[in-house]
Enzyme design. Structure first.
Site, PDB file in Angstrom:
ATOM      1  N   LYS A 214       0.826  -1.205   0.000  1.00 11.85           N
ATOM      2  CA  LYS A 214       0.000   0.000   0.000  1.00 11.85           C
ATOM      3  C   LYS A 214       0.861   1.257   0.000  1.00 11.85           C
ATOM      4  O   LYS A 214       0.609   2.213  -0.746  1.00 11.85           O
ATOM      5  CB  LYS A 214      -0.934   0.003   1.216  1.00 11.85           C
ATOM      6  CG  LYS A 214      -1.745   1.275   1.367  1.00 11.85           C
ATOM      7  CD  LYS A 214      -2.664   1.542   0.182  1.00 11.85           C
ATOM      8  CE  LYS A 214      -3.410   2.855   0.372  1.00 11.85           C
ATOM      9  NZ  LYS A 214      -4.565   3.006  -0.480  1.00 11.85           N
ATOM     10  N   ARG A 221       2.915   7.143  -6.863  1.00 16.06           N
ATOM     11  CA  ARG A 221       2.116   8.223  -7.461  1.00 16.06           C
ATOM     12  C   ARG A 221       2.677   9.586  -7.088  1.00 16.06           C
ATOM     13  O   ARG A 221       2.746  10.498  -7.916  1.00 16.06           O
ATOM     14  CB  ARG A 221       0.655   8.106  -7.023  1.00 16.06           C
ATOM     15  CG  ARG A 221      -0.042   6.867  -7.558  1.00 16.06           C
ATOM     16  CD  ARG A 221      -1.453   6.751  -7.025  1.00 16.06           C
ATOM     17  NE  ARG A 221      -2.297   7.857  -7.454  1.00 16.06           N
ATOM     18  CZ  ARG A 221      -3.461   8.168  -6.898  1.00 16.06           C
ATOM     19  NH1 ARG A 221      -3.919   7.444  -5.898  1.00 16.06           N
ATOM     20  NH2 ARG A 221      -4.165   9.177  -7.337  1.00 16.06           N
ATOM     21  N   CYS A 268      -4.318  10.623   1.305  1.00 12.81           N
ATOM     22  CA  CYS A 268      -3.415   9.547   0.880  1.00 12.81           C
ATOM     23  C   CYS A 268      -2.065  10.040   0.395  1.00 12.81           C
ATOM     24  O   CYS A 268      -1.042   9.857   1.052  1.00 12.81           O
ATOM     25  CB  CYS A 268      -4.091   8.714  -0.199  1.00 12.81           C
ATOM     26  SG  CYS A 268      -5.653   7.952   0.301  1.00 12.81           S
TER      27      CYS A 268
END
Length: 424
Positions: A214, A221, A268
């Site tokens: 994760k 990204r 995130c």
């Protein structure tokens, strides 16, 4: 445990598969809304109708009593947020409290699954111990314990639950198998022939592998965005439109360049690289990427000054407080550093957002747009409402900085429109 923008759709998904689900949350207003079948937040696709259906069928109820809910459960899924402080260190206070509340009601044979993104080693090294201390039970022997990260995006949670494999890693093999069995019973998956292991539940070698996966996919990204934001600066210097370059690069399968943007926000991408760095402080690429992305709002204000001139006393309206379009959420939103940079440049700043009333913006510490005609505009969030805006909607505007490339150039005749990486 946790009926936020991820937890509540998860609860509805599980209930929709015929299971009896209790959603636990510390906010009484959230619990009350759920028990009436009303979503406590807007714009999550299909949530309103699916929530109303499962509540009316008696398959989903909500409570503030986490311990009692855990005591009556065969499986406990924890989706309580983990945030970082200004130094990038994780603050476990909320998750520790949730873990302790679950432990107080934990029964032998229960499965406990953490879906909140965590530093590698947290499930085994921190939460297993807390659960054991609070319950008197042994992890692995008396109850199963796994990590299974959420991999969804707000606004399309139900679709993403079907689209991506569910990763599961336990503290031992039996826990992993138990977790995989659970998720196969509560989720649906679209076929994915392009995946080497197909779609569905993927059993990983352990909790640490699932935690690492994760962090790695999200940190990738952030690094990708930082790289393309660096490319945008160079494109502006040499007079090349980066959008054309990115399209050309991505025409073959080995390039997956993202698009430049005025800020990286949300729960995130700005946070999880910090959690990775907490484990691996020597990761220079990750640290440099995070720092590069944090500098983009100030760079954007520099572009605005270059196009408009000095901003001292200039009324500037920022369009969008949310961290991304269509989402009523300001967690780590670029609006905050953007407003700070505009103020540092001397601008008179106002913020407007279709999802927030002026008093709500003020409560967030943002200066609401008071209706004063703006001389310059900055698009910070790509709300769909901004696609149809044009010069006619803002008489007197001289410069538009579209930080998301969401506006239609044809609608801005007579206004200088600039974008990041547009080549000047």
């Amino acid at each position: 445990m946790g009926l936020g923008k991820i937890g509540l759709p998860l609860a509805v998904q599980f209930a929709g598969k015929g299971h009896l689900v209790t959603g636990a949350d510390i906010a009484p207003e959230t619990v009350a809304a759920v028990n009436t079948g009303r979503p406590p937040f807007p714009r999550e696709a299909h949530l309103a109708e699916r929530l109303a259906e499962t509540v009316a069928a008696g398959r989903l109820r909500a409570t503030t009593d986490t311990t009692a809910a855990a005591a009556g459960a065969d499986a406990v899924v924890i989706v309580v947020p983990l945030v970082t402080d200004a130094a990038g260190h994780p603050d476990f206070a909320l998750l520790d409290a949730a873990t302790d509340a679950v432990a107080a009601g934990l029964r032998p044979g229960t499965l406990v699954s953490y879906e909140t993104t965590l530093p590698v080693g947290t499930v085994r090294g921190r939460f297993a111990r807390r659960l054991e201390a609070g319950s008197g039970l042994a992890a692995g022997r008396d109850f199963a314990l796994v990590f299974s990260p959420e991999r969804v995006r707000t606004g399309r949670v139900f679709a993403d639950l079907r689209r991506y494999p569910k990763l599961v890693g336990g503290i031992d093999g039996a826990s992993t198998r138990r977790g995989a069995e659970f998720y196969r019973a509560v989720l649906d998956f679209d076929p994915r022939p392009d995946l080497p292991r197909g779609n569905g539940v993927w059993e990983l070698s352990g909790a640490e592998a699932a935690e690492f996966a994760k962090l790695a996919e999200t940190t990738y990204r952030d690094v990708n965005i930082a790289l393309v934001n660096q490319f945008a600066r160079y494109a502006d210097r040499v007079g090349v439109d980066l959008a054309e370059v990115v399209d050309a690069c991505n025409s073959q399968p080995y390039s997956h360049l993202h698009r430049p943007g005025i800020a990286v926000g949300g729960h995130c991408i700005p946070v999880y690289p910090r959690l990775y760095l907490w484990n691996d402080p020597g990761a220079t690429v990750v640290r440099a990427a995070r720092e590069a992305n944090e500098l983009v709002p100030a760079y954007a204000v520099g572009l605005l000054e270059g196009a408009y001139g000095p901003l001292t006393g200039v009324p500037v309206t920022v369009l969008g407080a949310s961290y991304r379009g269509g989402v009523r959420e300001t967690a780590y939103s670029g609006v905050f550093p953007l407003v700070e940079a505009l103020r540092a440049a001397g601008a008179e700043v106002g913020v407007s957002d279709p999802l927030y009333a002026p008093e709500e913006l003020a409560a967030l510490g943002l200066p609401p747009d008071q209706g004063k005609p703006a001389a310059a505009l900055v698009v910070q969030a790509d709300h769909p409402e901004y696609r149809d805006l044009g010069a006619v909607d803002f008489p007197g505007v001289r410069v538009l900085l579209d930080g998301r490339r969401v506006t239609d150039p044809a609608r801005w005749e007579g206004v200088r429109r600039i974008v990041l990486g547009g080549g000047g």
